[in-house]
Design a protein around this motif. Structure first.
Motif, PDB file in Angstrom:
ATOM      1  N   CYS A 243       0.854  -1.178   0.000  1.00 57.20           N
ATOM      2  CA  CYS A 243       0.000   0.000   0.000  1.00 57.20           C
ATOM      3  C   CYS A 243       0.901   1.242   0.000  1.00 57.20           C
ATOM      4  O   CYS A 243       2.122   1.130   0.128  1.00 57.20           O
ATOM      5  CB  CYS A 243      -0.942   0.009   1.217  1.00 57.20           C
ATOM      6  N   ASP A 244       0.291   2.400  -0.129  1.00 58.56           N
ATOM      7  CA  ASP A 244       1.021   3.680  -0.058  1.00 58.56           C
ATOM      8  C   ASP A 244       2.247   3.688  -0.978  1.00 58.56           C
ATOM      9  O   ASP A 244       3.367   4.005  -0.570  1.00 58.56           O
ATOM     10  CB  ASP A 244       1.465   3.974   1.380  1.00 58.56           C
ATOM     11  N   VAL A 245       2.021   3.329  -2.239  1.00 53.56           N
ATOM     12  CA  VAL A 245       3.113   3.347  -3.219  1.00 53.56           C
ATOM     13  C   VAL A 245       3.433   4.793  -3.586  1.00 53.56           C
ATOM     14  O   VAL A 245       2.537   5.580  -3.912  1.00 53.56           O
ATOM     15  CB  VAL A 245       2.720   2.553  -4.479  1.00 53.56           C
ATOM     16  N   LYS A 246       4.698   5.137  -3.537  1.00 51.02           N
ATOM     17  CA  LYS A 246       5.140   6.498  -3.884  1.00 51.02           C
ATOM     18  C   LYS A 246       6.245   6.388  -4.925  1.00 51.02           C
ATOM     19  O   LYS A 246       7.163   5.578  -4.795  1.00 51.02           O
ATOM     20  CB  LYS A 246       5.652   7.244  -2.662  1.00 51.02           C
ATOM     21  N   MET A 247       6.141   7.226  -5.966  1.00 48.01           N
ATOM     22  CA  MET A 247       7.113   7.216  -7.055  1.00 48.01           C
ATOM     23  C   MET A 247       7.795   8.582  -7.158  1.00 48.01           C
ATOM     24  O   MET A 247       7.174   9.614  -6.921  1.00 48.01           O
ATOM     25  CB  MET A 247       6.421   6.898  -8.385  1.00 48.01           C
ATOM     26  N   GLN A 248       9.062   8.550  -7.523  1.00 48.23           N
ATOM     27  CA  GLN A 248       9.819   9.786  -7.738  1.00 48.23           C
ATOM     28  C   GLN A 248      10.741   9.594  -8.929  1.00 48.23           C
ATOM     29  O   GLN A 248      11.462   8.605  -9.015  1.00 48.23           O
ATOM     30  CB  GLN A 248      10.639  10.147  -6.490  1.00 48.23           C
ATOM     31  N   ASP A 249      10.703  10.542  -9.866  1.00 50.15           N
ATOM     32  CA  ASP A 249      11.606  10.531 -11.010  1.00 50.15           C
ATOM     33  C   ASP A 249      12.649  11.628 -10.840  1.00 50.15           C
ATOM     34  O   ASP A 249      12.321  12.746 -10.418  1.00 50.15           O
ATOM     35  CB  ASP A 249      10.851  10.789 -12.317  1.00 50.15           C
ATOM     36  N   ILE A 250      13.890  11.309 -11.173  1.00 49.46           N
ATOM     37  CA  ILE A 250      14.954  12.312 -11.199  1.00 49.46           C
ATOM     38  C   ILE A 250      15.622  12.222 -12.566  1.00 49.46           C
ATOM     39  O   ILE A 250      16.031  11.144 -12.999  1.00 49.46           O
ATOM     40  CB  ILE A 250      15.992  12.087 -10.081  1.00 49.46           C
ATOM     41  N   PHE A 251      15.719  13.367 -13.242  1.00 50.88           N
ATOM     42  CA  PHE A 251      16.353  13.440 -14.549  1.00 50.88           C
ATOM     43  C   PHE A 251      17.764  14.004 -14.378  1.00 50.88           C
ATOM     44  O   PHE A 251      17.939  15.155 -13.998  1.00 50.88           O
ATOM     45  CB  PHE A 251      15.541  14.322 -15.497  1.00 50.88           C
ATOM     46  N   PHE A 252      18.750  13.154 -14.650  1.00 53.32           N
ATOM     47  CA  PHE A 252      20.146  13.567 -14.561  1.00 53.32           C
ATOM     48  C   PHE A 252      20.610  14.060 -15.932  1.00 53.32           C
ATOM     49  O   PHE A 252      20.593  13.283 -16.902  1.00 53.32           O
ATOM     50  CB  PHE A 252      21.040  12.395 -14.147  1.00 53.32           C
ATOM     51  N   PRO A 253      21.058  15.299 -16.058  1.00 56.90           N
ATOM     52  CA  PRO A 253      21.659  15.715 -17.336  1.00 56.90           C
ATOM     53  C   PRO A 253      22.877  14.831 -17.642  1.00 56.90           C
ATOM     54  O   PRO A 253      23.597  14.426 -16.730  1.00 56.90           O
ATOM     55  CB  PRO A 253      22.081  17.167 -17.083  1.00 56.90           C
ATOM     56  N   LEU A 254      23.082  14.536 -18.931  1.00 58.32           N
ATOM     57  CA  LEU A 254      24.222  13.712 -19.317  1.00 58.32           C
ATOM     58  C   LEU A 254      25.545  14.463 -19.181  1.00 58.32           C
ATOM     59  O   LEU A 254      26.608  13.876 -19.352  1.00 58.32           O
ATOM     60  CB  LEU A 254      24.046  13.220 -20.752  1.00 58.32           C
ATOM     61  N   GLY A 255      25.464  15.725 -18.884  1.00 55.62           N
ATOM     62  CA  GLY A 255      26.640  16.569 -18.671  1.00 55.62           C
ATOM     63  C   GLY A 255      26.183  17.999 -18.512  1.00 55.62           C
ATOM     64  O   GLY A 255      24.983  18.294 -18.546  1.00 55.62           O
ATOM     65  N   VAL A 256      27.110  18.896 -18.337  1.00 57.85           N
ATOM     66  CA  VAL A 256      26.768  20.324 -18.224  1.00 57.85           C
ATOM     67  C   VAL A 256      26.813  20.895 -19.638  1.00 57.85           C
ATOM     68  O   VAL A 256      27.844  21.388 -20.100  1.00 57.85           O
ATOM     69  CB  VAL A 256      27.748  21.056 -17.290  1.00 57.85           C
TER      70      VAL A 256
END
Length: 365
Positions: A243-256
């Motif tokens: 129960c109480d499933v929580k999702m989080q996405d993080i987008f990492f740049p491939l570089g600066v």
């Protein structure tokens, strides 16, 4: 009740030898574990060092924590008191398990993998232990005594993610927490859409994407798609044990690659770029094992991909999407899986992988 941290450091564990030379496939470049058919990365000192650096990268991304939803996780472990048990599946270098043992000295922390991490005794807290175990074969050996089960970047080595989630629920106490982390190094835009791989004569062609495309081709040759982290929300919510499933996405740049990036984006881009410059040679070494493509072709791809990571041309102006999932074990009695989870209608693995430039008519699997 069995002690989850009891570690047998003798020659064998679970019927298999521990870190025996016969368990290691040595190539001219890297050392690979023989135990898991699906594992495509090496297991040697360079890879252990990369995993340590990757651990620090994820810590920065999570704001200094080593897991998402820290209040929820802390509540589960503090509530368990000195009975708290933590299981780290696919422990790799052992960095996460060691840090958890330091953060929660009252807890017993057990890290398991197909090869034991090379951790000096001086670095290992007394409440942290390591044991040989395979996520595809040994889940039934664990008792339902855990308050946290951590499964980070083990997805491609796990034959059946849905079944694993059922097994993770079985060994969690009511109120216990499953932490799952998945990622795909392919380049995507800010919405998560895959940046298509162009043909080599196209000005927007990317050696980097081509390396990953070939890795995914090998992935599908070994069986159905195992990279399912974009479907975890559905899989976990359909599991009656959570129960109480929580999702989080993080987008990492491939570089600066932009002067308009925020300070946080720049820092994540720097760390991801360093990680990728280490992981791409490891992936190419794994691709070489398939003997599917000529050596000179793979060497050119490797050199081209590393140059792109250094120079960051427009084809590298993208992100790597990482998915973090938290699910709470319900208070209801554990239920076994009645039938396997099925993909939604119209499912195409190339919605999740990179479609090969050399086979635009690639058959969905």
């Amino acid at each position: 009740m069995a002690d989850p941290t009891t570690t047998d450091l003798s020659t064998h564990e679970n019927g298999r030898s521990i870190n025996s030379p016969s368990d290691i496939l040595k190539t001219r470049e890297r050392d690979f574990p023989k135990q898991c058919y699906f594992y495509d990365l090496p297991n040697d000192a360079d890879e252990q060092s990369r995993l340590d650096s990757q651990h620090q990268m994820l810590k920065v991304a999570l704001g200094g924590s080593i897991y998402p939803e820290p209040d929820l996780v802390n509540k589960a472990l503090v509530g368990a008191g000195d009975r708290a048990n933590i299981l780290d599946i696919g422990t790799g270098s052992g960095a996460w398990a060691i840090e958890m043992a330091k953060h929660f000295p009252q807890a017993n922390v057990l890290g398991v993998d197909i090869v034991l991490p090379d951790v000096p005794e001086s670095r290992r807290p007394s409440n942290c232990h390591f044991k040989l175990a395979d996520v595809n074969e040994d889940m039934d050996t664990f008792e339902p005594i855990f308050d946290v089960v951590h499964w980070r970047l083990v997805e491609t080595s796990t034959v059946d993610t849905d079944l694993f989630f059922y097994e993770a629920a079985r060994i969690l106490r009511p109120g216990g927490i499953l932490i799952a982390v998945g990622a795909n190094a392919r380049a995507v835009d800010k919405t998560g859409a895959i940046i298509p791989l162009k043909k080599p004569n196209d000005p927007d062609y990317s050696n980097y994407q081509d390396v990953l495309c070939r890795l995914f081709a090998i992935h599908l040759q070994k069986g159905p798609l195992r990279l399912k982290h974009l479907m975890w929300n559905s899989i976990l919510n359909e599991n009656p044990n959570f129960c109480d499933v929580k999702m989080q996405d993080i987008f990492f740049p491939l570089g600066v690659w932009s002067s308009e990036m925020t300070e946080e984006e720049r820092r994540l881009g720097e760390l991801m770029n360093e990680n990728l410059q280490d992981v791409i040679p490891a992936l190419v070494a794994g691709i070489r094992r398939s003997q599917k493509w000529p050596e000179d072709e793979l060497q050119a791809l490797l050199e081209g991909a590393l140059k792109e990571l250094k120079d960051l041309p427009p084809c590298m102006h993208g992100y790597s999407r990482w998915v973090f999932a938290i699910a709470v074990r319900s208070n209801s009695p554990w239920k076994n899986r009645e039938q396997p989870w099925t993909a939604p209608p119209g499912f195409d693995p190339y919605d999740y992988l990179i479609r090969p430039w050399w086979d635009n008519e690639a058959v969905s699997t």
